[in-house]
Design a protein around this motif. Structure first.
Motif, short mmCIF file in Angstrom:
data_model
loop_
_atom_site.label_atom_id
_atom_site.label_comp_id
_atom_site.label_asym_id
_atom_site.label_seq_id
_atom_site.Cartn_x
_atom_site.Cartn_y
_atom_site.Cartn_z
N UNK A 44 0.81 -1.22 0.00
CA UNK A 44 0.00 0.00 0.00
C UNK A 44 0.84 1.27 0.00
N UNK A 45 1.89 1.40 0.82
CA UNK A 45 2.67 2.64 0.80
C UNK A 45 3.22 3.00 -0.58
N UNK A 46 3.67 2.03 -1.33
CA UNK A 46 4.19 2.29 -2.68
C UNK A 46 3.08 2.81 -3.59
N UNK A 49 2.41 6.40 -2.61
CA UNK A 49 3.51 7.26 -3.06
C UNK A 49 3.41 7.54 -4.55
N UNK A 50 2.88 6.58 -5.30
CA UNK A 50 2.71 6.75 -6.74
C UNK A 50 1.44 7.53 -7.08
N UNK A 51 0.70 7.97 -6.06
CA UNK A 51 -0.49 8.78 -6.28
C UNK A 51 -1.76 8.00 -6.58
N UNK A 52 -1.74 6.69 -6.37
CA UNK A 52 -2.94 5.88 -6.60
C UNK A 52 -3.92 6.17 -5.46
N UNK A 53 -5.14 6.57 -5.82
CA UNK A 53 -6.16 6.85 -4.81
C UNK A 53 -6.69 5.53 -4.26
N UNK A 54 -6.86 5.47 -2.95
CA UNK A 54 -7.31 4.24 -2.30
C UNK A 54 -8.44 4.56 -1.34
N UNK A 55 -9.58 3.89 -1.52
CA UNK A 55 -10.70 4.01 -0.60
C UNK A 55 -10.91 2.66 0.06
N UNK A 56 -10.84 2.65 1.38
CA UNK A 56 -11.13 1.46 2.16
C UNK A 56 -12.40 1.76 2.93
N UNK A 57 -13.37 0.86 2.87
CA UNK A 57 -14.61 1.10 3.61
C UNK A 57 -15.04 -0.18 4.30
N UNK A 58 -15.75 -0.03 5.40
CA UNK A 58 -16.23 -1.18 6.15
C UNK A 58 -17.51 -0.80 6.88
N UNK A 106 -21.26 7.24 -1.45
CA UNK A 106 -19.84 7.12 -1.12
C UNK A 106 -19.01 6.97 -2.39
N UNK A 107 -19.41 6.07 -3.26
CA UNK A 107 -18.68 5.83 -4.49
C UNK A 107 -18.71 7.05 -5.41
N UNK A 108 -19.87 7.68 -5.53
CA UNK A 108 -20.00 8.87 -6.37
C UNK A 108 -19.07 9.98 -5.89
N UNK A 109 -19.11 10.26 -4.58
CA UNK A 109 -18.26 11.32 -4.03
C UNK A 109 -16.78 10.98 -4.14
N UNK A 110 -16.43 9.73 -3.91
CA UNK A 110 -15.01 9.33 -3.99
C UNK A 110 -14.50 9.51 -5.42
N UNK A 111 -15.30 9.10 -6.40
CA UNK A 111 -14.87 9.23 -7.79
C UNK A 111 -14.77 10.69 -8.21
N UNK A 112 -15.57 11.57 -7.60
CA UNK A 112 -15.51 13.01 -7.90
C UNK A 112 -14.45 13.72 -7.06
N UNK A 113 -13.81 13.00 -6.13
CA UNK A 113 -12.80 13.60 -5.29
C UNK A 113 -13.36 14.47 -4.18
N UNK A 114 -14.63 14.26 -3.82
CA UNK A 114 -15.24 15.11 -2.80
C UNK A 114 -15.69 14.33 -1.56
#
Length: 130
Positions: A44-46, A49-58, A106-114
């Motif tokens: 995950x840290x790599x 660092x490469x700018x990959x957006x990550x959403x974890x939800x539970x 949640x998905x809509x806002x995450x994809x829009x960056x908000x």
């Protein structure tokens, strides 16, 4: 849900042809067993660092995935740079099935960056009707 998603007009609209929808596919489960109990956390840290957006939800009642965050209306979100974590109230392991409206928002806002932005009091909140 399966009955709806397996109707021909719905399958045509989402472009899956004659594939049948199943909630939990034994084929997919078997294919993913090679990743069972593997610690993928080390990569995950790599990715971050490469700018990959990550959403974890539970879901807060999820007995399989852990969470530790404060509470809010329909969930609690913590973000730092490209990493976001969201705990969804009144949901278990299958958040989209337990809280479909909140999961879609949640998905809509995450994809829009908000997802982590403050929501004005008169705006629609990340909540699912009970």
């Amino acid at each position: 849900m399966e009955k709806f998603l397996n109707q021909k007009p719905v399958r045509d609209a989402i472009g899956v042809g004659d594939l049948d929808f199943v909630s939990c596919s034994p084929t997919v489960y078997q294919a993913m067993l090679v990743d069972w109990m593997r610690n993928l956390e080390v990569g995950i840290p790599t990715l971050l660092e490469d700018g990959v957006k990550l959403l974890v939800y539970a879901g807060e009642y999820d007995l399989i995935c852990n969470w530790l965050v404060d509470c809010s209306d329909a969930g609690a979100v913590k973000s730092h740079s490209p990493l976001s974590f969201l705990k969804v109230h009144n949901a278990g392991h299958m958040v989209p099935m337990d809280q479909p409206k909140a999961a879609l928002e949640m998905l809509r806002r995450w994809m829009q960056g908000s997802l982590a932005e403050e929501v004005p009091a008169d705006s629609e909140k990340l909540v699912a009707e009970m």
